[in-house]
Design an enzyme around this catalytic site. Structure first.
Site, mmCIF file in Angstrom:
data_model
loop_
_atom_site.group_PDB
_atom_site.id
_atom_site.type_symbol
_atom_site.label_atom_id
_atom_site.label_comp_id
_atom_site.label_asym_id
_atom_site.label_seq_id
_atom_site.Cartn_x
_atom_site.Cartn_y
_atom_site.Cartn_z
ATOM 1 N N ASP A 309 0.850 -1.191 0.000
ATOM 2 C CA ASP A 309 0.000 0.000 0.000
ATOM 3 C C ASP A 309 0.892 1.250 0.000
ATOM 4 O O ASP A 309 2.111 1.176 0.170
ATOM 5 C CB ASP A 309 -0.974 -0.026 1.195
ATOM 6 C CG ASP A 309 -2.196 0.846 0.940
ATOM 7 O OD1 ASP A 309 -2.187 1.649 -0.026
ATOM 8 O OD2 ASP A 309 -3.174 0.745 1.699
HETATM 9 C C1 BGC Z 1 -5.054 3.280 0.341
HETATM 10 C C2 BGC Z 1 -5.387 2.268 -0.709
HETATM 11 C C3 BGC Z 1 -5.257 2.863 -2.078
HETATM 12 C C4 BGC Z 1 -3.886 3.472 -2.231
HETATM 13 C C5 BGC Z 1 -3.645 4.067 -3.602
HETATM 14 C C6 BGC Z 1 -3.767 4.029 0.067
HETATM 15 O O1 BGC Z 1 -3.586 5.101 0.926
HETATM 16 O O2 BGC Z 1 -4.974 2.642 1.605
HETATM 17 O O3 BGC Z 1 -6.686 1.791 -0.505
HETATM 18 O O4 BGC Z 1 -5.515 1.911 -3.050
HETATM 19 O O5 BGC Z 1 -3.708 4.465 -1.266
HETATM 20 O O6 BGC Z 1 -4.362 5.213 -3.792
#
Ligand code: BGC
Length: 770
Positions: A309
């Site tokens: 993530d």
């Molecule tokens: C979130 C994810 C997301 C990613 C990309 C993160 O902060 O937890 O759910 O897919 O960002 O935007």
């Protein structure tokens, strides 16, 4: 192989794809086709229709040519928002083969293709870039948030919405969609419950599989897209509901509560997985080899790739788990992350780590192989460009689907005979900050949603009423207490003045009206990621507004807009009817009006229990029994009793549930069935969501929940009509994950309910022979 280059899709003529019965490391099923006489490309076929071995050979060829830098480039995802600060530098990086993927937040397909061209035509090996994006509940056609749509108890509907999202994403050049969100939501303080499908693993698994089917619906075509199961795993258990935190979740709960939705997604052939921010048992998920490798790879045989993530690899240093970025990269790669989302740790450190012998080149190669496999699998090498689409059109059928989703996802919590509304009314006052605010309807993840597409509640009501009806729309107050003083820059005074005027206007509109509709809830920016709250009430001055209007004693319907199940005792008590509408998306007002006027029957059911107050958190219907049932901290009876349990939702009619019977299955050896007769005893036709719950009364491996949903059926009945609803009591319904991870079905006693919601009705006893 070495002459192969993605630009021309030149396939070696001697390569005749082999056709194994299973493709993609044994996980992905592909249709068996006759061996082609000519190479796939010359027949216009895509790589993914060729054999897996052949893809692996392509990868071998590429790996043989790639420098370590180019390999690490494949493992690197960058953010278009950051890239926009210096496109020239980014283009140069692409040409050097240092960008494997983008998070593409820009709606600019032309720029997307230009960048892709840099990769395909101007980088040494011409490997195309994967463009990923967070489209969680719709791209341009914004549907209700996950928590709302799950209340429709309709995986089919979910599948349809994600299919639309995939089509719209494709038009914008998105190859990789960061959905479905598979986290089990049990703590309403955590903002991300909005994206989830609620507290039940069975419903969650069905919804996750359906979403993968929808997002990857083109998977056997020439060109397809990849879904991403996220956030793996245990993220929703963050302590105190505080985002990004530690999770103290044991294996029993992981196996039986949190993993099923992911497993269902993998079984549905999801191509990628995102590791989560949280720790599990003290180990940040970005470094958690046990879950990322032992469970995901070794046990589940997942052969797609894992992306960390946002900055989670770099975050290992912040956790205090890694000494520096190099150690963070090492830990993350070794644990099973293949692509580093935006932290840049892989690209900036692993070359040195490999040459110093701290990371084996094979570890890097393995990750590169997984990334390339997905790029090949979705046909990205064959057709890397989208060519020309400028924007996503709003299509009538998609809008109609969005409207249906709203109508099916709203949950009628209470109704004292006020609903359905009569159209024979002279004056309605629609009051509250959510009455006419299109932005708020779009919800927490509507990156590409447009306010101008939104039918607000005010617009929906106007559309449903004749011109003779007067509809007064008054905001009354804002939903975010921080906004007015900040905006006005002069502290609380402006807020007070604004409030006084708003309240007066609301009270005068309500006084003149025959019926009051309150549009209240929580500000969307207080939901979703980083949207944890310490209260479960209305935000801003809404409670005061509500109380002031309720004082008038007018017939009142409250529509609640939120990203979590808010606890609103005063609203439930004082309203004639309460409808939870979540964050409904672009057709908010139209779909809600359909239900308010009874043009569509309310059929939504809570996918997450509504608590009486925040002190009960977390409380979910499927918790374990204790060793002292009926004792404990029951003072005031408030701690253990939700206000509305999972599965609750009223209709405009009433249904009688006959006793549950256990009957023999059809044919010798067939499993028994549980049957109950359901009768519509009310005055109107209605749709009932009939639910099957079980309890295993004793289990040696661990305590099973006091109740578990294991089936449901939506049935439409006319007044006076009855129908028998039967559920097969097979191993799928009765079993659980044992500690070894295997599915286990014990012989023994089970209680079986067929009921309108959790923790309701009388069970039948069923003895299951092994
Ligand atoms: C979130 C994810 C997301 C990613 C990309 C993160 O902060 O937890 O759910 O897919 O960002 O935007």
């Amino acid at each position: 192989l070495s002459t192969w280059n993605a630009q021309g899709n030149v396939l070696p003529t001697e390569t005749v794809p082999k056709l194994p019965p299973r493709f993609y490391g044994g996980l992905m099923q592909v249709p068996i086709v006759a061996p082609p006489a000519t190479p796939a490309h010359s027949r216009g076929e895509s790589f993914q229709n060729a054999a897996g071995d052949w893809i692996e050979q392509r990868i071998d060829g590429l790996l043989g040519e790639m420098t370590i830098r180019e390999k690490l480039g494949q493992l690197t995802q960058i953010f278009s928002g950051d890239a926009a600060k210096d496109w020239d530098a980014v283009r140069a990086g692409i040409r050097r083969g240092e960008v494997g993927a983008f998070i593409w937040a820009l709606q600019d397909p032309v720029l997307r293709d230009q960048l892709q061209r840099e990769a395909v035509e101007n980088s040494r090996l011409g490997i195309p870039i994967l463009f990923g994006m967070d489209i969680i509940h719709g791209a341009r056609t914004v549907f209700p948030i996950g928590l709302g749509l799950a209340c429709a108890f309709s995986p089919e509907l979910f599948e349809e919405t994600q299919k639309v999202a995939a089509v719209e994403c494709r038009r914008m050049g998105i190859d990789w969609i960061f959905a479905p969100m598979c986290d089990l939501a049990r703590d309403p303080r955590w903002g991300r419950v909005a994206e989830s499908c609620g507290e039940d693993p069975y419903l969650g698994a069905l919804c996750s599989a359906a979403q993968v089917r929808g997002l990857q619906w083109t998977k056997n075509r020439r060109r397809s897209q990849a879904a991403c199961l996220k956030h793996f795993v245990g993220y929703s258990e963050v302590v105190g509901g505080r985002d990004y935190n530690e999770s103290d979740v044991g294996d029993w709960v992981l196996l039986n509560q949190h993993l099923p939705a992911f497993h269902a997604g993998i079984e549905e052939e999801a191509l990628t997985v995102m590791s989560s921010f949280n720790t599990v048992d003290g180990i940040p998920m970005a470094a958690n080899a046990r879950l990322l490798t032992e469970v995901l790879r070794d046990r589940w045989k997942f052969t797609g790739f894992v992306v960390s993530d946002w900055h989670a690899v770099g975050g290992l240093v912040d956790w205090g788990c890694a000494r520096d970025r190099a150690e963070a990269a090492r830990l993350a790669l070794r644990a099973g992350n293949d692509m580093d989302m935006i932290s840049g740790c892989f690209l900036s450190t692993l070359e040195e780590e490999v040459s110093a012998g701290r990371v084996a080149l094979e570890e890097v190669d393995q990750a590169v192989r997984r990334v390339l496999r997905i790029k090949l699998r979705i046909g990205l090498f064959d057709s890397p460009y989208i060519r020309g689409a400028k924007e996503i059109p709003l299509r009538r059928r998609r809008v109609a689907l969005a409207r249906r989703c709203v109508a099916e996802s709203v949950v009628l919590l209470t109704n004292h005979g006020v609903l359905p509304l009569s159209r024979d009314v002279s004056r309605i006052a629609l009051i509250g900050p959510f009455a006419d605010d299109p932005h708020e309807m779009l919800g927490c993840w509507a990156e590409w949603g447009r306010p101008e597409d939104v039918v607000t509640l005010a617009a929906g009501l106007r559309g449903a009423l004749s011109e003779n009806v007067i509809l007064d729309v008054v905001k009354g107050c804002g939903a975010n207490p921080l906004a007015p003083p900040l905006r006005n820059g002069n502290g609380g005074e402006a807020l007070e003045g604004e409030l006084r005027n708003g309240f007066l206007e609301a009270i005068s509109a309500a006084s003149a009206a025959e019926l009051v509709i309150m549009a209240i809830g929580e500000n969307r920016s207080w939901t979703g990621e980083s949207g944890s709250r310490a209260e479960l009430g209305l935000t801003g001055a809404q409670q005061e507004l509500f109380d002031a209007v309720a004082e008038l004693g007018k017939p009142m319907v409250s529509i609640v807009f939120s990203g979590r199940p808010l606890s609103l005792p005063k609203v439930w008590e004082k309203s004639g009817a309460v409808l939870y509408a979540w964050q409904p998306g672009i057709q908010a007002g139209a779909g809600i009006a359909d239900v308010l006027f009874g043009d569509r029957p309310p059929s939504g059911r809570l996918c997450m229990s509504v608590l009486q107050n925040i002190g009960q958190t977390p409380l979910y219907y499927n918790h374990s029994r204790t060793g002292r049932p009926g004792e404990g901290q029951l003072r005031e009876g408030r701690l253990e009793q939700a206000a509305f349990w999972f599965g609750h939702g009223l209709t405009y009619t009433s249904f009688r549930y006959g006793p549950v019977r256990i009957a023999d299955g059809a044919g010798p050896g067939a499993p028994s069935v549980a049957v109950a007769e359901i009768e519509n005893t009310g005055p109107r036709a209605g749709v009932e969501t009939v639910q099957l719950y079980i309890r295993q009364t004793s289990c040696h491996e661990g305590v099973r929940p006091q109740q578990e949903l294991r089936g449901f059926r939506k049935i439409a009945l006319d007044p006076g009509e009855k129908r028998e609803v039967a559920f097969v009591l097979d191993g799928k319904v009765l079993g659980y994950r044992s500690r070894s991870g295997a599915w286990k079905v014990d012989a023994g006693d089970y209680l079986v309910w067929i009921a309108p919601r959790a923790l309701a009705g009388e069970p039948a006893r069923y003895f299951h022979l092994a």
